[in-house]
Design an enzyme around this catalytic site. Structure first.
Site, short mmCIF file in Angstrom:
data_model
loop_
_atom_site.label_atom_id
_atom_site.label_comp_id
_atom_site.label_asym_id
_atom_site.label_seq_id
_atom_site.Cartn_x
_atom_site.Cartn_y
_atom_site.Cartn_z
N ASP A 24 -8.55 1.58 1.30
CA ASP A 24 -8.19 2.58 2.31
C ASP A 24 -9.02 3.86 2.31
O ASP A 24 -8.92 4.63 3.26
CB ASP A 24 -6.70 2.95 2.18
CG ASP A 24 -6.11 3.45 3.48
OD1 ASP A 24 -6.61 3.06 4.56
OD2 ASP A 24 -5.15 4.24 3.44
N HIS A 27 0.86 -1.19 0.00
CA HIS A 27 0.00 0.00 0.00
C HIS A 27 0.89 1.23 0.00
O HIS A 27 1.57 1.53 0.98
CB HIS A 27 -0.92 -0.01 1.22
CG HIS A 27 -1.91 1.11 1.23
ND1 HIS A 27 -2.99 1.13 0.37
CD2 HIS A 27 -1.98 2.25 1.95
CE1 HIS A 27 -3.70 2.23 0.58
NE2 HIS A 27 -3.10 2.93 1.53
N ASP A 30 0.98 5.10 -0.37
CA ASP A 30 0.23 6.35 -0.39
C ASP A 30 0.94 7.40 -1.24
O ASP A 30 2.12 7.69 -1.02
CB ASP A 30 0.06 6.89 1.03
CG ASP A 30 -0.97 6.11 1.83
OD1 ASP A 30 -2.11 5.99 1.36
OD2 ASP A 30 -0.62 5.60 2.91
N HIS A 86 -6.60 9.43 -1.44
CA HIS A 86 -7.42 9.41 -0.22
C HIS A 86 -6.73 10.05 0.98
O HIS A 86 -7.37 10.19 2.04
CB HIS A 86 -7.86 7.98 0.10
CG HIS A 86 -6.74 7.00 0.26
ND1 HIS A 86 -6.23 6.31 -0.81
CD2 HIS A 86 -6.03 6.60 1.33
CE1 HIS A 86 -5.25 5.52 -0.39
NE2 HIS A 86 -5.11 5.69 0.90
#
Length: 948
Positions: free
Chosen positions: A150, A35, A37, A419
């Site tokens: 997420d 993951h 970001d 996000h």
């Protein structure tokens, strides 16, 4: 609602009919992932250096060694940066081979994993298109599955978007903790989602909800205090360690530890299996910032999985590396019938009783505004350049230069949809990074717009820079300024634009030399400037040039302010005695001279009065974790009810011939010199004109706030809405928000996202607000519509302090809302178009500074492009030149890729992307909700001056 698009994707309806199968041993699909970001705590540059580039380099190497290994790549921004700036020729060949073998799979495929609560549909589509265009041009693949693990809540628009994009399944995770618990117990984490009440089964998608462990592997090991199944440890910033030894690396899998690891993994697999209907378990192996040292990861997981499979009868479990497509194919083959979920969303989202993730709806208001403004600027530049390419393919505006400018803004707007981007949940340095990227790219788009406006459309045309408009003799020697106004929408509009000028008097002329109605007055924000309001009439996708002259005797109406003395809230007992009317063709607004507040509005068509008061209130936020629940970037946790945010109000009314402006100034203390908040309301004086009178334009000023306050605009009315409101999902569809009582935290859990629109209504009246950026919205009391506009917070939670996520936002914000009042049927015809018009207001571009008249006179020339006008219920969602180079024949395109042809270096300037959207939901309006049929071939020839 629906779309007409130039590209139609086939949807494979895997999950529909069948009967339950027999019980079998648990088949575990281990999904390796990282993951990553695109922002959040660290800037993109910092993340690329510390770990992100190493993820793709090491994963490529390790997958190439062992054919059983798999990996899913999610967000495209890091991958594209790695591909363009890091990957070697050998690594690129390995990637192509891994994709061909199905062992490296692109999931979602957008530029980022976009937020679902505060993003706009336009931008969700853009960032998807950016990623998908790169993937198809480069590899000839289209993602088939989502991995929305997420985002903080799940919108009902997202499954519709993914179904339209041809996805076969959708995966979500963050939904209310108590709802997820119930779904787990009842084995209802998987369902078919029909996200649109209008499209229904036409656009449904199988949806998998992650269980309580979400997208991460359990980090707890009963035999070790290290990082669970993350043998590569924790990513190190700012520099990766030279010796490859990272903090908290887990114990290696050895003969001594393998059984303990296997036991822990199998127990978790069986726990998860109990929550699903089939014997297949999706076991995500990864978490935030993982696989930057893939050799350590795979070299430990390989023997662990081998051990489990060798003892599968004992464990009752088999394990295998898998991509998401392999997992969903197995679910499909189980041949079950799945429960259908309607158009309900999963918003808001809470993780615990006092942790309602509703604060981020309003966090970093400035960034939210800049992001939407950048999106609007991009839309304008895209439409104008597309028309230019269609009508003047040999014009002097360099197409490669233009596409570079558009590409930079596409990238920046796509990036901030992350996000932890537009949500306002990032660290300050990352927020600054997003804003810098947006502002810099917007400057490039403005350069492109100026070139498209000002350069001749062919080399034989005279330059527009030398034009001079005919004017009256008495203003010939005055200073003058030139302004271009462009309507980016495919509707004819008559509206008011505001140009800031430095002179107290002005005269305005159009490109035919005719005087234009205008009004000038002192600025609301500066004593050194003036607001010049100009009435403009523009065809769809057309622009006009206006000449502003600054003579001593103004031709524009000079509006003068009437001031009303400051009123204390202590004097409220006198309210209602002295009411001052402000009239337009649609409304009578009454302002109370004893409070300086709005008193009521009458919508004149039905002669119905609604009591309305607007003012500012603030919630006190707790910043001490020892004292109770806190508010932060994500969470709203009010420390009691809101209190009035001011003690006195001043008012100015500036009556005009074009617009009447009401300015209200709110002071924290009666004796304060400077106001803390303001409302500027513009009421169009549109008698006998084409100006729309139903729109009341309001701009607010807030900040800097006191620390640990969250400020709301509270509109209190006589509408009997029973605390029920409606707000939009991503500007696509309206959701009914019924007030619910909870054991704890009822106030915060009744806040909802408002991206474009919110309204309250009863049987007689509806009050609508449309917004230029996302906010949080609630109805805490009957007749009330509350919009959270700004937050400034600090807390001592160590996690927030460590990552600098305390939201000490000292900025001044100036959001805009348009307000409409009327019957339900009347407003149903208006608010969808009004929301679009607020998002895509005319582009106003001053092209010089005030100066003496130009002496060179050339023939005047307005927009050479025909007006493009769609029916009132259709919206031109996209008109652009994407530039992606691919053959429409898939087989031919793959052959070009396999031959090594460099498609990316040869953009396609002739392929035009056209999307048209129906704005109205089924049953919303008797006429405007009806389907519309248009002949695109005929329309394109007629409207775009082309025979192509």
């Amino acid at each position: 609602m629906g779309f007409v698009t130039a590209v139609v994707f086939a949807v494979c309806c895997w999950f529909s009919h069948g009967v339950a199968g027999q019980e079998e041993p648990i088949q575990t699909f281990v999904i390796p992932h990282s993951h990553m970001d695109v922002g959040w705590v660290y800037t993109i540059q910092e993340s690329m250096h510390a770990y992100a580039a190493n993820v793709y380099s090491s994963v490529t190497e390790e997958l190439s060694k062992v054919k059983e290994r798999r990996f899913i790549a999610v967000e495209q921004e890091f991958f594209r940066l790695w591909w363009d700036t890091v990957a070697s020729v050998t690594q690129k060949k390995q990637v192509r081979q891994l994709i061909k073998e199905g062992r490296l799979e692109f999931i979602i495929g957008g530029q980022v994993m976009h937020d679902e609560a505060v993003t706009d549909l336009d931008d969700d589509i853009l960032q998807m298109m950016e990623g998908h265009g790169f993937l198809y041009e480069t590899f000839g693949v289209r993602p088939q599955f989502s991995w929305h693990v997420d985002p903080f809540g799940a919108s009902a628009t997202t499954p519709v978007l993914f179904a339209l994009a041809g996805f076969n399944a959708h995966l979500i995770s963050r939904i209310d903790y108590d709802l997820k618990d119930t779904m787990q117990k009842n084995k209802k984490l998987q369902f078919v989602w029909r996200g649109s009440p209008s499209l229904k089964s036409q656009q449904e998608i199988f949806t998998h909800t992650m269980d309580q462990f979400s997208y991460c592997t359990p980090s707890y090991l009963p035999f070790s205090n290290r990082s669970g199944f993350y043998w590569n440890g924790v990513a190190l910033f700012p520099d990766p360690p030279k010796d490859g030894i990272y903090p908290n690396m887990s114990l290696p899998v050895t003969k001594e530890t393998v059984h303990a690891y296997a036991k822990t993994m199998v127990e978790n697999i069986k726990q998860r299996a109990a929550w699903f209907r089939t014997h297949h378990v999706l076991w995500p192996w990864g978490c935030d910032k993982q696989f930057y040292n893939s050799s350590v990861q795979f070299n430990n997981m390989d023997p662990l999985m081998k051990y489990i499979n060798q003892n599968s009868k004992e464990f009752g479990v088999t394990v295998q590396y898998a991509t998401l497509s392999e997992y969903f194919q197995a679910i499909y083959q189980s041949n079950l019938t799945w429960e259908v979920r309607g158009s309900e969303d999963f918003l808001p989202y809470s993780t615990e009783p006092y942790q309602a993730w509703t604060g981020f709806y309003a966090s970093r208001n400035v960034l939210k505004g800049v992001a939407r403004h950048a999106s609007s600027k991009l839309y304008a530049a895209e439409t104008l350049f597309a028309r230019y390419r269609i009508s003047f393919p040999d014009g002097p505006v360099a197409k490669d230069w233009a596409l570079d400018k558009l590409g930079a803004l596409r990238w920046a707007v796509s990036e901030v949809q992350h996000h932890d981007g537009i949500t306002g949940t990032e660290s300050p340095k990352v927020a600054d990074m997003y804003q810098q990227h947006l502002l810099q790219a917007m400057m490039g788009a403005e350069e492109l717009l100026a070139a498209l406006f000002l350069l001749p459309h062919n080399l034989m045309s005279p330059s527009t820079l030398g034009e001079h408009y005919p004017t009256k003799a008495d203003v010939d020697q005055a200073l003058e300024q030139h302004v271009i106004v462009y309507n980016p929408l495919a509707w004819n509009i008559t509206t008011i634009v505001n140009v800031t000028v430095t002179q107290p008097s002005a005269a305005v002329f159009d490109d035919d030399g005719q005087p234009v109605p205008a009004q000038i007055q002192g600025s609301a924000h500066s004593n050194a400037t003036y607001d010049l309001f100009i009435v403009v009439e523009l065809g769809g996708l057309q622009y006009r040039k206006y000449l502003i002259k600054f003579p001593e005797n103004s031709k524009a109406f000079e509006a003068k302010a009437a001031s009303f003395e400051r009123r204390s809230v202590k004097d409220r007992a006198k309210a209602g005695r002295r009411l001052l009317p402000v009239l337009s063709e649609c409304y009578e607004l009454l302002f109370d001279q004893d409070t300086n507040l709005l008193h009521s509005i009458t919508y004149l068509e039905e002669k119905r009065r609604v009591m309305i008061t607007q003012d500012f209130w603030e919630y006190d936020a707790n910043g001490d974790v020892k004292a109770g629940p806190i508010s932060d970037n994500y969470i709203f946790s009010a420390n009691g009810s809101a209190v009035r945010a001011y003690k006195a109000v001043e008012m100015e009314i500036i009556p005009g011939k074009i617009v009447t402006e009401i300015r209200q100034y709110f002071y924290r203390e009666e004796s304060d010199k400077d106001y803390a908040y303001s409302i500027t309301t513009r009421v169009p004086e549109c008698f006998g004109t084409k100006l729309p009178c139903h729109r009341l334009e309001q701009t607010y000023s807030l900040g800097p706030l006191s620390l640990n306050t969250e400020v709301v605009l509270r509109t209190s009315t006589s509408v009997k809405n029973n605390r029920t409101l409606y707000s939009d999902d991503n500007g696509y569809q309206m959701m009914k928000r019924t007030y619910r009582k909870f054991t704890n935290n009822t106030l915060a859990r009744n806040y909802f996202p408002m991206v474009r629109t919110a309204y309250i209504e009863d049987d007689l009246s509806r009050l609508v607000l449309v917004s230029d950026r996302a906010h949080g919205v609630s109805s805490q009391t009957d007749g009330q519509l509350e919009v959270m506009l700004h937050r400034r917070l600090w807390n001592n939670l160590q996690w927030n302090l460590g990552y600098n996520l305390t939201l000490n936002d000292s900025s001044v914000v100036r959001p805009t809302l348009w307000m409409m009042l009327g019957s339900v049927s009347a407003t149903s015809k208006l608010y969808q178009r009004e929301a679009v018009q607020l998002q895509h207001r005319p582009v106003v571009m001053p092209i010089d500074q005030p100066q003496k008249p130009w002496q060179v006179k050339e023939p005047k020339r307005g927009s050479l492009l025909r007006s493009v006008v769609l029916p009132p219920n259709l919206h031109l969602l996209s008109l652009s030149v994407p530039g992606w180079n691919y053959c429409s024949n898939h087989s031919v395109h793959l052959s070009h890729i396999q031959s090594g042809k460099d498609l990316h270096s040869q953009p396609d300037y002739d392929r035009i992307l056209l999307r048209i959207m129906h704005l109205f939901e089924e049953g919303e309006d008797p006429e405007l909700s009806k389907p519309v049929t248009i002949n695109l071939k005929v329309q394109i020839k007629r409207k775009f001056n082309t025979d192509k």
